[in-house]
Each structure stands twice: as structure tokens, then as C-alpha cells.
Design an enzyme around this catalytic site. Sequence first.
Site, PDB file in Angstrom:
ATOM      1  N   ARG A 121     -54.136  86.216  14.293  1.00  0.00           N
ATOM      2  CA  ARG A 121     -54.783  87.223  13.411  1.00  0.00           C
ATOM      3  C   ARG A 121     -53.836  88.353  12.996  1.00  0.00           C
ATOM      4  NH1 ARG A 121     -59.268  86.187  16.863  1.00  0.00           N
ATOM      5  NH2 ARG A 121     -60.614  84.706  15.784  1.00  0.00           N
ATOM      6  N   LYS A 143     -46.976  90.518  -1.014  1.00  0.00           N
ATOM      7  CA  LYS A 143     -47.655  89.289  -1.458  1.00  0.00           C
ATOM      8  C   LYS A 143     -47.083  88.133  -0.642  1.00  0.00           C
ATOM      9  CE  LYS A 143     -49.087  90.040  -6.206  1.00  0.00           C
ATOM     10  NZ  LYS A 143     -48.888  89.611  -7.609  1.00  0.00           N
ATOM     11  N   GLU A 185     -35.987  88.204 -13.113  1.00  0.00           N
ATOM     12  CA  GLU A 185     -36.886  89.248 -12.591  1.00  0.00           C
ATOM     13  C   GLU A 185     -36.288  90.641 -12.846  1.00  0.00           C
ATOM     14  OE1 GLU A 185     -39.853  88.554 -11.608  1.00  0.00           O
ATOM     15  OE2 GLU A 185     -39.898  86.608 -10.580  1.00  0.00           O
ATOM     16  N   LYS A 227     -40.346  98.513  -8.168  1.00  0.00           N
ATOM     17  CA  LYS A 227     -41.359  97.704  -7.479  1.00  0.00           C
ATOM     18  C   LYS A 227     -42.148  98.566  -6.485  1.00  0.00           C
ATOM     19  CE  LYS A 227     -43.144  93.642  -5.908  1.00  0.00           C
ATOM     20  NZ  LYS A 227     -43.054  92.220  -5.809  1.00  0.00           N
ATOM     21  N   GLU A 237     -53.241  94.863  -6.471  1.00  0.00           N
ATOM     22  CA  GLU A 237     -53.271  94.344  -7.848  1.00  0.00           C
ATOM     23  C   GLU A 237     -54.658  94.401  -8.473  1.00  0.00           C
ATOM     24  OE1 GLU A 237     -50.365  91.152  -9.131  1.00  0.00           O
ATOM     25  OE2 GLU A 237     -52.244  90.092  -9.430  1.00  0.00           O
ATOM     26  N   ARG A 241     -50.640  96.848 -11.050  1.00  0.00           N
ATOM     27  CA  ARG A 241     -49.607  95.949 -10.506  1.00  0.00           C
ATOM     28  C   ARG A 241     -49.459  94.674 -11.347  1.00  0.00           C
ATOM     29  NH1 ARG A 241     -48.421  94.238  -4.173  1.00  0.00           N
ATOM     30  NH2 ARG A 241     -46.872  92.652  -4.685  1.00  0.00           N
ATOM     31  N   ASN A 245     -46.386  90.844 -13.573  1.00  0.00           N
ATOM     32  CA  ASN A 245     -46.542  89.428 -13.919  1.00  0.00           C
ATOM     33  C   ASN A 245     -46.104  89.108 -15.343  1.00  0.00           C
ATOM     34  OD1 ASN A 245     -47.741  88.407 -11.427  1.00  0.00           O
ATOM     35  ND2 ASN A 245     -49.355  89.873 -11.915  1.00  0.00           N
ATOM     36  N   HIS A 248     -45.011  85.677 -16.117  1.00  0.00           N
ATOM     37  CA  HIS A 248     -45.347  84.823 -14.976  1.00  0.00           C
ATOM     38  C   HIS A 248     -46.513  83.880 -15.258  1.00  0.00           C
ATOM     39  CE1 HIS A 248     -42.571  87.383 -12.916  1.00  0.00           C
ATOM     40  NE2 HIS A 248     -42.799  86.824 -11.746  1.00  0.00           N
ATOM     41  N   HIS A 252     -45.349  80.474 -14.268  1.00  0.00           N
ATOM     42  CA  HIS A 252     -45.886  79.707 -13.126  1.00  0.00           C
ATOM     43  C   HIS A 252     -46.337  78.319 -13.567  1.00  0.00           C
ATOM     44  CE1 HIS A 252     -46.888  83.289 -10.250  1.00  0.00           C
ATOM     45  NE2 HIS A 252     -45.649  82.865 -10.127  1.00  0.00           N
ATOM     46  N   HIS A 264     -38.128  79.348 -10.195  1.00  0.00           N
ATOM     47  CA  HIS A 264     -39.115  80.382 -10.510  1.00  0.00           C
ATOM     48  C   HIS A 264     -38.620  81.339 -11.611  1.00  0.00           C
ATOM     49  CE1 HIS A 264     -42.351  83.277  -9.820  1.00  0.00           C
ATOM     50  NE2 HIS A 264     -41.419  84.216  -9.804  1.00  0.00           N
TER      51      HIS A 264
HETATM   52  P1  NAD Z   1     -35.814  80.062  -2.533  1.00  0.00           P
HETATM   53  O1  NAD Z   1     -36.329  80.869  -1.425  1.00  0.00           O
HETATM   54  O2  NAD Z   1     -36.204  78.632  -2.559  1.00  0.00           O
HETATM   55  O3  NAD Z   1     -34.228  80.163  -2.517  1.00  0.00           O
HETATM   56  C1  NAD Z   1     -33.507  79.433  -3.473  1.00  0.00           C
HETATM   57  C2  NAD Z   1     -32.421  78.569  -2.834  1.00  0.00           C
HETATM   58  O4  NAD Z   1     -31.334  79.414  -2.468  1.00  0.00           O
HETATM   59  C3  NAD Z   1     -32.835  77.837  -1.582  1.00  0.00           C
HETATM   60  O5  NAD Z   1     -32.306  76.540  -1.623  1.00  0.00           O
HETATM   61  C4  NAD Z   1     -32.156  78.622  -0.460  1.00  0.00           C
HETATM   62  O6  NAD Z   1     -31.836  77.806   0.647  1.00  0.00           O
HETATM   63  C5  NAD Z   1     -30.925  79.139  -1.136  1.00  0.00           C
HETATM   64  N1  NAD Z   1     -30.391  80.402  -0.620  1.00  0.00           N
HETATM   65  C6  NAD Z   1     -31.072  81.511  -0.303  1.00  0.00           C
HETATM   66  N2  NAD Z   1     -30.238  82.505  -0.007  1.00  0.00           N
HETATM   67  C7  NAD Z   1     -28.985  82.007  -0.135  1.00  0.00           C
HETATM   68  C8  NAD Z   1     -27.698  82.571   0.021  1.00  0.00           C
HETATM   69  N3  NAD Z   1     -27.496  83.868   0.292  1.00  0.00           N
HETATM   70  N4  NAD Z   1     -26.622  81.766  -0.174  1.00  0.00           N
HETATM   71  C9  NAD Z   1     -26.789  80.462  -0.510  1.00  0.00           C
HETATM   72  N5  NAD Z   1     -27.987  79.879  -0.704  1.00  0.00           N
HETATM   73  C10 NAD Z   1     -29.065  80.659  -0.511  1.00  0.00           C
HETATM   74  O7  NAD Z   1     -36.209  80.675  -3.953  1.00  0.00           O
HETATM   75  P2  NAD Z   1     -36.247  82.149  -4.550  1.00  0.00           P
HETATM   76  O8  NAD Z   1     -35.850  82.009  -5.950  1.00  0.00           O
HETATM   77  O9  NAD Z   1     -35.550  83.137  -3.690  1.00  0.00           O
HETATM   78  O10 NAD Z   1     -37.796  82.520  -4.483  1.00  0.00           O
HETATM   79  C11 NAD Z   1     -38.740  81.857  -5.287  1.00  0.00           C
HETATM   80  C12 NAD Z   1     -40.096  81.998  -4.632  1.00  0.00           C
HETATM   81  O11 NAD Z   1     -40.439  83.363  -4.550  1.00  0.00           O
HETATM   82  C13 NAD Z   1     -41.214  81.303  -5.387  1.00  0.00           C
HETATM   83  O12 NAD Z   1     -41.999  80.587  -4.478  1.00  0.00           O
HETATM   84  C14 NAD Z   1     -42.017  82.446  -5.962  1.00  0.00           C
HETATM   85  O13 NAD Z   1     -43.375  82.136  -6.127  1.00  0.00           O
HETATM   86  C15 NAD Z   1     -41.809  83.508  -4.916  1.00  0.00           C
HETATM   87  N6  NAD Z   1     -42.010  84.872  -5.400  1.00  0.00           N
HETATM   88  C16 NAD Z   1     -42.808  85.678  -4.663  1.00  0.00           C
HETATM   89  C17 NAD Z   1     -42.999  86.987  -5.033  1.00  0.00           C
HETATM   90  C18 NAD Z   1     -43.823  87.903  -4.171  1.00  0.00           C
HETATM   91  O14 NAD Z   1     -44.100  89.032  -4.593  1.00  0.00           O
HETATM   92  N7  NAD Z   1     -44.197  87.497  -2.974  1.00  0.00           N
HETATM   93  C19 NAD Z   1     -42.371  87.486  -6.187  1.00  0.00           C
HETATM   94  C20 NAD Z   1     -41.543  86.637  -6.921  1.00  0.00           C
HETATM   95  C21 NAD Z   1     -41.364  85.326  -6.516  1.00  0.00           C
HETATM   96  N1  GLY Z   2     -44.081  89.589  -8.142  1.00  0.00           N
HETATM   97  C1  GLY Z   2     -45.337  90.123  -8.543  1.00  0.00           C
HETATM   98  C2  GLY Z   2     -45.892  91.103  -7.576  1.00  0.00           C
HETATM   99  O1  GLY Z   2     -45.335  91.347  -6.534  1.00  0.00           O
HETATM  100  O2  GLY Z   2     -46.934  91.654  -7.835  1.00  0.00           O
END
Ligand code: NAD
Ligand code: GLY
Length: 357
Positions: A121, A143, A185, A227, A237, A241, A245, A248, A252, A264
Site C-alpha cells: 500500500r 505520474k 519534450e 514542470k 491534472e 496540467r 500533453n 501527446h 500516444h 515516445h
Molecule cells: P526508456 O525508459 O525506455 O529509455 C529508452 C532507452 O534508453 C532504453 O532502452 C534504456 O535502456 C536506454 N537508456 C536509458 N538511459 C540510458 C543511458 N544513460 N545511456 C544509455 N542508454 C540508456 O524510454 P524514455 O524515452 O526515457 O521514456 C519513455 C516513457 O516515459 C514512456 O513510457 C512514456 O509514456 C513515459 N513518460 C512518462 C511521463 C510521466 O510524467 N510519468 C512523461 C513522459 C513520458
Molecule cells: N508528461 C505529462 C505530465 O506529467 O503531466
Amino acid sequence: MQQVDVGLGKRGYPILIAEGGLAGIGKDLGQRRVGNRYTIVADSQVAELYGQQLLASLAATGLTANLLTFPAGEANKNLATIADLASQLARRGTDRKDALIALGGGVTGDITGFLAAIYMRGIPFVQVPTTLLAQVDSSVGGKTGVDLPEGKNLLGVFYQPACVHIDTEVLATLPPAELLNGIAEVIKYGVIYDADFFAFLRQNRPAILGLDRVVLATVIHRCCEIKAAVVAADERESDFRRILNFGHTIGHAVEAASEFAIGHGQAVAMGMVAVMKLAVAKGIFAREAADEVRQLIVDFGLAPVIPAGLDRQAIKSFLSTDKKAIGGRPFFVLPERIGTVLITDAIEEALIDQVIA
Ligand code: NAD
Ligand code: GLY
């Protein structure tokens, strides 16, 4: 070391930005006392690159830590990964006073935050983002969640980390395509919030792509400031907030329709260009301004157009299951000027079809 505070009262936390900061995380967590013991969660690639370094930083301060991994990639941001990691935590005797550390990109941050929110929890967690995308966006704001076959991020909760540690040095190993995911982004923040920052990006493009230390630190710091301000104003949101998006809603859908072959950020770049077309068609945004943003997207090396081979019907179907759609009606963030946006769901289906086509 630079610091940005996310002003959420009792749930507030610092974002600490430093070159080579990974080495100092153990000392900082020792002082903050986030957990009794720590489990670092990393994908297979990041674990290989930085897992031992972070374990060593914690061990040097006398903190107990271990490392859990899962296979890299968006396709693993799902409930099966959560169940597997949760079982491993339970088998290792992780209790409610222990904490998780998300070491990796947005996929790792979203998975680890969700796991921390639901394990027993709720246990504390720390974000250590290692992609540009995670450093400027996903590690901040709480998020968390995973995907379903029906759509992205359909399961999740808001759950804030105890702190965010950004080490800009780790970007040196990031593949160029992943850097571009983050750049999308970064451009987003300029368009939705800060025209001066947009101009800064135009002027400093070569330095950013060349990972210039000073320029990169400035970019990450400003994105985190924006942010943090948006999240502090509307944590869950309810309205404001939603500006984050921009690009997005369509992005998405493109990402999911491509079965995550399109990253992404790259999908968000296509989404931004598509919604700018909506905004121009509605007379909300000047064509010249849309061209300026599109040009910056292209100049950074991002593709502005949804690939012709991608099934348009699949994109439309993911649009209607977007978690922010109400009654199957998606909303869009449309720029009015560079630096200002509005939010609307009043876009005719025919116009949406036209820009997706
Ligand atoms: P990811 O986490 O898959 O990383 C991309 C790739 O880079 C992976 O293969 C990873 O192993 C590699 N990697 C990471 N750091 C590295 C480094 N320093 N050196 C070498 N390789 C490295 O993808 P991402 O683009 O970081 O994140 C995309 C995700 O984030 C999506 O799922 C998206 O929905 C989510 N997201 C969430 C929010 C939120 O507010 N929570 C906001 C934007 C995106
Ligand atoms: N990446 C969108 C949010 O954090 O609201």
C-alpha cells in the site's frame, strides 16, 4: 549542484541537478533517510551501465541496497513486469520502511513509481532519471503507471517521489535516437509555456545536440522549473496540467499503433506538428508560427510526419481509448502563440481525420 523545488506541501520534494551526481546519491539519501534499505530498479541496459556505480555510492555511505532488473523497452511497461518485480521484493523481505530507486528512463520511472505506490500500500521511492526525456519530464510530477494492450498508461496512480537526482553526465551514453525523444519534450515546454526558452533552443541547437555541459544543464534546469510550476499548480491534472500533453493525444496513439517501434518523444513530435495543423485550420495559431516550430523540430532531426505505412484506423482507435478522452472524445492542446496554449475537445472528427491522414 542546482536545485528546483516541487512545491506540493507535505508531498513536495527537491530536484537535484549535478554533473557526476550519481556518486553523491548515497550520501544524500543517508541524510534524507528516505528508506531503511534500498532496492534499485533498472532495465537490463541501464543496470549494466550504471547499476554497480549506484550500488557503490549507497554502499560507501553504509546503506544496504540491491538491484532488480527487467528487460528494457516500452513493451515491458506492463502488469506482468510489475507482478514479477513485486514478487521479487516480497521474496527478498522488502518491508514498508524500505524504499525503491528508479534508475533509468521514463519506462523505469513509471514502472518503479507504480510499484512503489502499490507495494504494501505504498513505500517511498526516488527517481534517478538517465534519459533526457526522463530528466526533463517523466521523473517529475508523480505520474506513474503501465500500459494495457488497449492503450498507453491506462493503469496508474499519482504518486510523488521523495526526491529526484539528475546526473547530466549519464547522457553521454544515450543513443542519439533516445536524445531526440527527450528533445521533443524540451521543445514542448517552449511552445506551451516560455517563448524565450523556445528562442534559446533555436539559438543553441548545435550545443544541445553536442551535449554541451553548460547549455544542457540550463535546458534541463529550465524544463524542471516549468514542470515543477505546472505540477504545483495542478498536481492531479484537473485542468492546467493538461497543457503538458501538447502533442501527446495524437503522439500516444501513434506510439501505440506502431507497437512502440516509434519512441515516445518521436511520436510526440509528430503529434505536435499534427495538432499545430488543427490550430492553424481553426484560425487559432498563425501558420508562420507553426512553420517556425515545425522547422525547429526538423532541424533537431525529428521526423514531423506520421509514417505513411502506419495504419490510420489503428491511430484513430487508440485516440478514442486515450485515457484523457471523455465519452470517446479526445481533447487537444492547441497553441495560440509560441508560449501560450488553450485546451479544447471541440474539434470536428473530419478535421482530425484530415491531419492524421
Ligand atoms: P526508456 O525508459 O525506455 O529509455 C529508452 C532507452 O534508453 C532504453 O532502452 C534504456 O535502456 C536506454 N537508456 C536509458 N538511459 C540510458 C543511458 N544513460 N545511456 C544509455 N542508454 C540508456 O524510454 P524514455 O524515452 O526515457 O521514456 C519513455 C516513457 O516515459 C514512456 O513510457 C512514456 O509514456 C513515459 N513518460 C512518462 C511521463 C510521466 O510524467 N510519468 C512523461 C513522459 C513520458
Ligand atoms: N508528461 C505529462 C505530465 O506529467 O503531466
